[in-house]
Design a protein around this motif. Structure first.
Motif: not given
Length: 269
Positions: A37-43, A45-53, A57-62
């Motif tokens: 689970g990924i949280t972001w405050h102002t970025d 797009e940065g969170a989306a890039r983290t989710a892509e990474e 690795h074959g894992r889910r990202a929310a």
């Protein structure tokens, strides 16, 4: 958004994982087999890039927005991400902020904001995660990212130091109270790390000279993520209530040395 992949294994929620230490930790834990689970405050797009990474690795990202300046409702995001991913096994309280203002010039609102983001926010997020872990019944891991300034002061950073020092002691209380539930709680205290917060995003730390740090350079976010991953994993099952300093030796030199020493003369007797 939630990326599609088969659910399995453990789930980690990492606050402030749109860049820097948070992103590096998300990728490291995904490589270890965790959904994230990924949280972001102002970025966003940065969170989306983290989710892509994470997805590579074959894992889910929310992904969800979290504003720790809006408490207590910001802590709802921990529950939201846990619901979307099915559970929570690891919480990494990484999001933070600070000031560079002399003590006598600080405004009350600025002090409150830093304390909310760096101390009260992790407190409330930790509560949400711990309650879920207790209900799940199979333990868990909470890692609070503090700073070397959990242990040493810095001029111009009064609210930050107060918050990080408080978070360090809060970590110890959490460790004592949650141990009976199989939940370990530790702090990781980074020194100067090449991240957007220090104006060094994507810097090759090997090319940065820091005479006041014994290892002679800033740290890389992945080096901090490795410590967090250890504490979040099975090999740290008997480790709780500790603060893990990862600073290239900065604390041994005193709180101002990293940025204020400009030669290597101190190395010679």
């Amino acid at each position: 958004m939630t990326s599609a992949a088969a659910p399995s294994g453990k789930v980690a929620v990492i606050t402030g994982s749109d860049s820097g230490i948070g992103r590096a930790t998300a990728v490291r834990l995904a490589a270890a087999g965790m959904d994230v689970g990924i949280t972001w405050h102002t970025d966003e797009e940065g969170a989306a890039r983290t989710a892509e990474e994470v997805g590579r690795h074959g894992r889910r990202a929310a992904v969800a927005r979290m504003d720790l300046g809006r408490l207590p409702e910001a802590a709802d995001t921990v529950d939201e991400l846990a619901d979307r991913l099915g559970r929570i096994d690891v919480l990494v309280n990484n999001a933070g902020t600070g000031t560079a203002t002399p003590f006598v010039d600080l405004e009350p609102d600025d002090v409150r904001h830093v304390l909310d983001v760096d101390l009260v926010g992790p407190f409330l997020c930790g509560q949400r995660a711990a309650r879920r872990m207790i209900r799940q019944g199979d333990g868990g891991r909470i890692v609070n990212v503090t700073s070397v300034h959990e242990h040493q002061p810095r001029v111009g950073a009064a609210p930050y130091c107060a918050a990080k020092g408080g978070l360090g002691l809060l970590t110890q209380v959490m460790a004592l109270e949650l141990a009976e539930h199989g939940i370990t709680v530790n702090a990781v205290a980074p020194g100067e790390i090449a991240t957007p917060m220090t104006g060094q995003e994507d810097t090759d730390v090997r090319g940065e000279r820091r005479p006041g740090i014994p290892l002679g350079r800033p740290g890389d976010a992945r080096e901090i993520a490795a410590v967090i991953a250890f504490l979040a994993g099975p090999d740290a099952s008997y480790v709780t209530g500790a603060s893990w300093v990862a600073d290239g030796g900065m604390v041994r030199m005193g709180p101002q040395a990293g940025s204020h020493l400009h030669s290597d003369d101190w190395r010679r007797p």
